[in-house]
Design an enzyme around this catalytic site. Structure first.
Site, short mmCIF file in Angstrom:
data_model
loop_
_atom_site.label_atom_id
_atom_site.label_comp_id
_atom_site.label_asym_id
_atom_site.label_seq_id
_atom_site.Cartn_x
_atom_site.Cartn_y
_atom_site.Cartn_z
N CYS A 125 0.82 -1.22 0.00
CA CYS A 125 0.00 0.00 0.00
C CYS A 125 0.85 1.26 0.00
CB CYS A 125 -0.84 0.06 1.27
SG CYS A 125 -2.20 -1.10 1.28
N CYS B 269 -2.28 -2.88 -3.75
CA CYS B 269 -3.60 -2.67 -3.15
C CYS B 269 -4.54 -2.07 -4.19
CB CYS B 269 -3.45 -1.72 -1.96
SG CYS B 269 -5.01 -1.22 -1.21
N CYS C 122 -3.02 4.97 2.35
CA CYS C 122 -4.11 4.03 2.08
C CYS C 122 -5.29 4.24 3.03
CB CYS C 122 -3.61 2.58 2.22
SG CYS C 122 -4.90 1.40 1.74
ZN LIG Z 1 -3.87 0.25 0.17
#
Ligand SMILES: [Zn+2]
Length: 232
Positions: A37, A68, A41
């Site tokens: 990420c 992600c 995030c």
């Molecule tokens: Zn993420």
């Protein structure tokens, strides 16, 4: 790889705070999900003992992590997607600088010129310029006006229109909002400063001519000084 170059504690603090200043500077790999990420995030952050940090998306992928789908590491600062967005914003900033939003055209028109929706343009501006296109244009108008007040003797109405304002009322309101005083007050200050500077210059000139006078004549300096001071 450059795993060790990253300060683990600083990275952990940044990701827990979703600190946007770190976006693009490192990626977080979550060991339990094998997903990586951006620090920003929106998903609930994993526990600190379950994360590792990578300097680049490539390093995370080499280590077997998948990107992600929520924070989209492919759009992080420094990536081609990010650079594309930054380039669009730069282009928009140039158009605004040239007065695009000063002559009645709207943010929708600006977005059209850039081939995107106004909503997308506003989002890009908030992310890359930290302000809306309208706010950027308003600040530039006031800055242009301030420069004209400082560097010219144009009357205020001429300053307003040359700076891109569509009315004196808007000019006054925008100026007051930024400087907490009307535009004419800034010119008065400058006029005072200017006349003070003129006085100093005149005094220096007098002193210079005085020493020339003293050097070329035998007159006592004290008397010359007195007559100079008596001059209007
Ligand atoms: Zn993420």
């Amino acid at each position: 790889m450059s795993h060790d170059a990253l300060d683990r504690r600083a990275c952990d603090r940044a990701r827990l705070a979703r600190d946007p200043r770190f976006d693009g500077r490192f990626f977080t790999g979550v060991l339990t999900t094998r997903i990586y990420c951006r620090p920003t995030c929106p998903v609930k952050p994993a526990q600190s003992r379950n994360v590792v940090f990578f300097a680049t998306a490539a390093a995370a992928e080499r280590a077997g992590f998948r990107p992600c789908l929520r924070c989209r590491p492919e759009a992080a600062p420094g990536t081609p997607a990010w650079r594309g967005a930054a380039a669009s914003v730069s282009r928009a900033l140039r158009l605004i600088e040239q007065g695009f939003l000063d002559d009645g055209r709207s943010v929708d028109d600006l977005a059209d010129a850039l081939g995107m929706t106004a909503r997308h343009l506003r989002r890009l501006f908030l992310r890359h310029a930290g302000a809306s296109p309208t706010a950027v244009a308003a600040t530039r108008r006031v800055q242009r006006a301030k420069t004209l007040i400082d560097q010219t003797t144009l009357p205020m109405s001429a300053v307003a229109f040359a700076a891109g304002f569509t009315s004196i009322r808007r000019f006054n309101a925008a100026f007051r909002a930024v400087y907490r005083r009307p535009p004419s007050a800034l010119r008065r200050r400058r006029a005072r400063r200017q006349s003070a500077a003129d006085t100093v210059a005149a005094r220096q000139m007098r002193r210079a001519s005085l020493s020339m006078f003293s050097a070329t004549t035998a007159a006592p300096a004290r008397n010359v000084h007195a007559s100079v001071n008596a001059a209007p």
